[in-house]
Write an enzyme that holds these catalytic residues in place. Structure first.
Site: not given
Length: 880
Positions: A311, A313-314, A346-347, A350, A369
């Site tokens: 979905g 990547m940070e 979410h990202e 991070h 996570e």
């Protein structure tokens, strides 16, 4: 440098000059790493052997001896995908002890390494077992500089016709260039990219300089980007993307942000750009407020990549996203809108949890996570209009967590890891979904303010460094009287879940007690301390919601009346298999709380899978009755998803034929009756999923052919593509012409390529499908992992299994290779797409035979096989 570049012509000399200039602007010797990175232990001797991967022993030894790491990298990226990418690299580091060799990690062919110099002196290349070994004779105490000329490894460069991007988690930086590929050797990166003139580029740090002028015309038609020196980051977070992207920049709340994308749909751009930037701005504001720390890096950009493996990547300052999740159109459902929001939040979270403070070793990858998910759920409450946080939490996390924790392959949240090459197998629904449930229980146990203060102390203490879960537990433990060590043991260090039962006592004096008992599902004596609610209702309709604090095997609470109806876990806080009373079934949709209904749907499904309370056909009948009565869209999604799973996985083919026409009719009637457009669309998608009869398929074909959606349903190009695929897998009479016709409707090049890839997997010709599966045995055929898993889902569709079950043995044989060549989620998604729809005894026998033939199989892959085959094994008992 003291070695010749004549082999590579003037272009390499030009690149060398660029790299040297970049290094002069950003002197590596001046790089200062944070105090948290300081080394106090005496270096380990003798050193671990040179072996494949990155062993835990090697990581510990290097951390004790190596510090202040800095990389300067230059890449020349040709427009032609077939041509190699030449690179120059400088690796600088300090040594405390120079008596032994130093291992740089490099998982690419030895032939890719052309020249090596250490501290200004040419050195013979010693590359073995995925390591470039720097000889002790060339090293010294203090600062060391290694200079490497090479052809970049391409396993993780994700090269496409006119763009590429890195994806280096968890240990893939070493597949591109030699590095110290472990998370606790953070480093700065000074990057130079020379790319085709029309390409855009983005990396972790801002662009310091870009020019289309080339020295002496060495590289005509090229553009060079020189990026500033990055912040100190782990190697898995190093990133760049380059290609034919459109650049969009906006400033919100004083924060400039830039998006690179390849979307061409005007409606998606018009409807999505505003929300994309606003969600990032809201997330940054919330995180700064909650943590008490300002955004900790130099810049904040993001890239939307077609069919990205995850979905998102940070990457520090350069987040990557799957484009289809970001760009939505007017047909987007509430679930899609919430999924986009959750992904962005979410990202962004991070940046603090994972990037600012990084796990010391990947056994604690779950920490970054869980906090990213946990924070995303919190931010949703303030950034997403009309969102129901508690409902979303239940729907998002519980089914996914139970889907693993109920299986024989269940893994704990925190898992051991001996070698980084196995780190990808640690990822999965336990760390993404059970861990947030655990963290929510921990917050409730401690209290929100004490919990938040502990997290703030953790981030401040370990900022720009590394930490472990015990480091955090120590901080939190000081802020609560609860025994977090014992709590941690069962919730974090062990897999599984409890099963609850109950009894009611008393009544002689109108005083009653409700006693709730927990037992471990696996038969052990473990107990899960937790708190949840129970809703009780009297014969007269009086309701009360009571809290149950399970601090032992059984807990009794006083109840004011003899309940006629009991709803366990009514607020969705508890974890485990809860009782469901049969008398609840006919009145399920009458529960006022959407959270209580959601938890009840989950509890019903789990009890069905365990062979308790209700059988699959009975539960499907209950859900059919609820189709027109469930008003909440997220609950309707949960309900229809479970109904579809029961239909395909837990009914026999004869039962499907008998039930199918009625289920089709019920879904269509519910679609016509429901006033909400998003709910209508959800019902339509379920109708499309289960359509078995000719009338239903003809209706779908007419909708696809005319592009006239049912009244109140908005279908987009992506929806019509999905509809065409659904018709093709059903071998509709004109199936051979449907997909080519749909392909002709698509103008976006990336979406066209996706459908072209899928078409052989849906061919009505068995030989064509056989050839497609054979192509997947070559890693080149598996490069687009998202496409592959979609294709496998159609290849192994229940309607195609008579000719596809023969692929199962070869699919299982490929699993170890897929782990080595694919990205972190690919082994599980490969298995899930392959096994997830089977219910036959012969398919189950194939899996068991494979397990029996491989008694010493990789334990983590063995666990994933048990996880993905769980429904198959249960179907043997339930589908009767």
């Amino acid at each position: 440098m003291n070695f010749s570049f004549r082999k590579y012509g003037r272009a390499s000399g030009f690149l060398l000059a660029l790299l040297a200039a970049a290094c002069q602007r950003h002197p590596i010797a001046q790089t200062v790493l944070p105090a948290a990175a300081a080394v106090s232990a005496v270096p380990t001797r003798p050193l671990p052997p040179v072996e494949k991967g990155v062993s835990g022993a090697l990581a510990v030894a290097r951390k004790q001896n190596i510090s202040r790491v800095a990389y300067a990298l230059g890449f020349v990226i040709p427009a032609e995908r077939s041509k190699p990418i030449e690179a120059l690299e400088t690796v600088s580091f300090n040594l405390r002890d120079a008596r032994d060799s130093v291992q740089l990690d490099f998982k690419a062919p030895t032939a890719n390494l052309h020249r090596l110099a250490v501290n200004g002196q040419p050195v013979a290349i010693d590359h073995r077992n995925e390591h470039l070994v720097l000889p002790a004779a060339a090293l010294k105490i203090g600062r060391n500089v290694s200079e490497i000329s090479l052809t970049a490894g391409e396993q993780s460069l994700n090269r496409n016709a006119d763009y590429l991007y890195t994806l280096l988690v968890p240990d893939r930086a070493r597949t591109v260039v030699p590095v110290f590929d472990q998370p606790d050797l953070k480093a700065t990166f000074s990057l130079t990219l020379t790319v085709p003139q029309q390409w855009q580029a983005v990396a972790n740090a801002p662009v310091a300089d870009s020019t289309q002028r080339t020295a002496d015309g060495v590289l005509p038609g090229k553009k060079t980007y020189v990026f500033a020196t990055s912040d100190s980051i782990s190697t898995y977070l190093f990133s760049f993307a380059a290609g034919k992207f459109t650049r969009v920049s906006r400033t919100l709340n004083g924060r400039p942000m830039t998006l690179l994308h390849r979307e061409t749909d005007p409606a998606k751009l018009r409807l999505s750009l505003g929300p994309i930037f606003q969600l990032h701005a809201d997330a940054l504001a919330f995180m700064e407020q909650y943590t008490g720390l300002k955004y900790p890096f130099q810049k904040f950009d993001f890239t939307a990549i077609p069919d990205f493996q995850y979905g998102g990547m940070e990457h520090v300052g350069a987040i990557d996203y799957k484009a289809s999740t970001l760009f939505l159109d007017e047909g987007a459902t509430q679930d899609q809108v919430l999924a986009r929001a959750n992904l962005v939040l979410h990202e962004t979270a991070h940046m603090w949890f994972g990037d600012l403070v990084t796990m010391r070793w990947f056994n604690d990858v779950w920490m970054k996570e869980v906090f990213a998910n946990f924070m995303a759920d919190k931010i949703t409450q303030v950034s997403v209009k009309n969102s129901n946080y508690d409902l979303k939490f239940v729907v998002d996390h519980y089914p996914a967590a139970y889907g693993i924790d109920r299986t024989a392959g269940a893994n704990p949240i925190r898992q051991p890891l001996a070698n980084l090459q196995d780190a990808g197998s640690l990822y999965g629904n336990i760390i993404y979904h059970k861990a947030p449930i655990m963290m929510r229980q921990l917050e409730r146990l401690m209290g929100p303010e004490a919990f938040r203060a502990g997290l703030q102390e953790y981030l401040l203490t370990y900022a720009h460094g590394n930490a472990t879960w015990p480091d955090l537990i120590e901080i939190l433990d000081a802020r609560t009287p609860a025994d977090l060590q014992a709590w941690n043991q069962v919730w974090v260090n062990q897999p599984g879940r409890p099963v609850f039962s109950y009894r009611i006592s008393g009544g002689h004096d109108q005083r009653y007690g409700l006693y709730v008992k927990q037992t471990a599902e696996d038969g052990s004596d473990r107990l899960w301390p937790q708190e949840f609610e129970v809703l009780i209702e009297s014969a007269s309709g009086e309701q009360q919601q009571l809290s149950v604090k399970m601090d032992g095997a059984e807990k009794g609470i006083r109840i004011p009346f003899l309940p006629k109806r009991i709803v366990f876990n009514s607020t969705g806080m508890g974890y485990g298999v809860f009782p469901v009373l049969p008398e609840l079934l006919p009145k399920l949709t009458e529960l006022k709380s959407p959270v209580a209904r959601a938890a009840s749907y989950v509890n019903l499904y789990e009890n069905m899978l365990n062979g308790q309370v209700i059988k699959p056909l009975e539960l499907l009948t209950t859900y059919r009755q609820a189709l027109t009565r469930e008003p909440e869209e997220l609950n309707l999604k949960q309900l229809t998803g479970q109904a579809s799973a029961i239909f395909w996985q837990f009914l026999t083919p004869a039962q499907r034929q008998a039930v199918g026409p009625g289920l089709e009719a019920d879904l269509w009637a519910a679609l016509l009756k429901n006033p909400a457009p998003n709910s209508k669309k959800q019902l339509f998608k379920t109708y499309q999923s289960i359509a078995l009869t000719k009338p239903a398929q003809t209706r779908l074909y007419q909708i696809w052919q005319s592009q006239q959606a049912p009244a109140g349903v908005k279908l987009t190009e992506d929806d019509y593509t999905a509809l065409a695929l659904a018709l093709a897998v059903r071998d509709y009479p004109t199936a051979a012409a449907i997909l080519p016709a749909q392909l002709a409707r698509i103008t976006n090049v990336d979406r066209r390529q996706r459908l072209e890839f899928l078409m052989p997997a849906l061919s009505p010709d068995v030989a064509t499908r056989d050839a497609f599966f054979a192509s997947l045995k070559n890693d080149k055929g598996r490069e687009k992992e998202a496409w592959v898993t979609t294709a496998l889902g159609y290849l192994h569709h229940p309607l195609r299994q008579a000719t596809s079950e023969k692929y199962l043995p070869a699919s299982l044989d490929l699993l170890e290779e897929i782990q080595l060549t694919g990205d972190i989620f690919f082994p599980y998604s490969w298995l899930q797409a392959t096994l997830g729809s089977y219910q036959s005894p012969t398919a189950a026998a194939t899996v068991r035979a494979f397990l029996a033939a491989h008694p010493n199989y990789n334990p983590k892959l063995r666990a994933k096989l048990f996880q993905t085959a769980d429904d198959l094994f249960r179907a043997e008992k339930l589908a009767r």
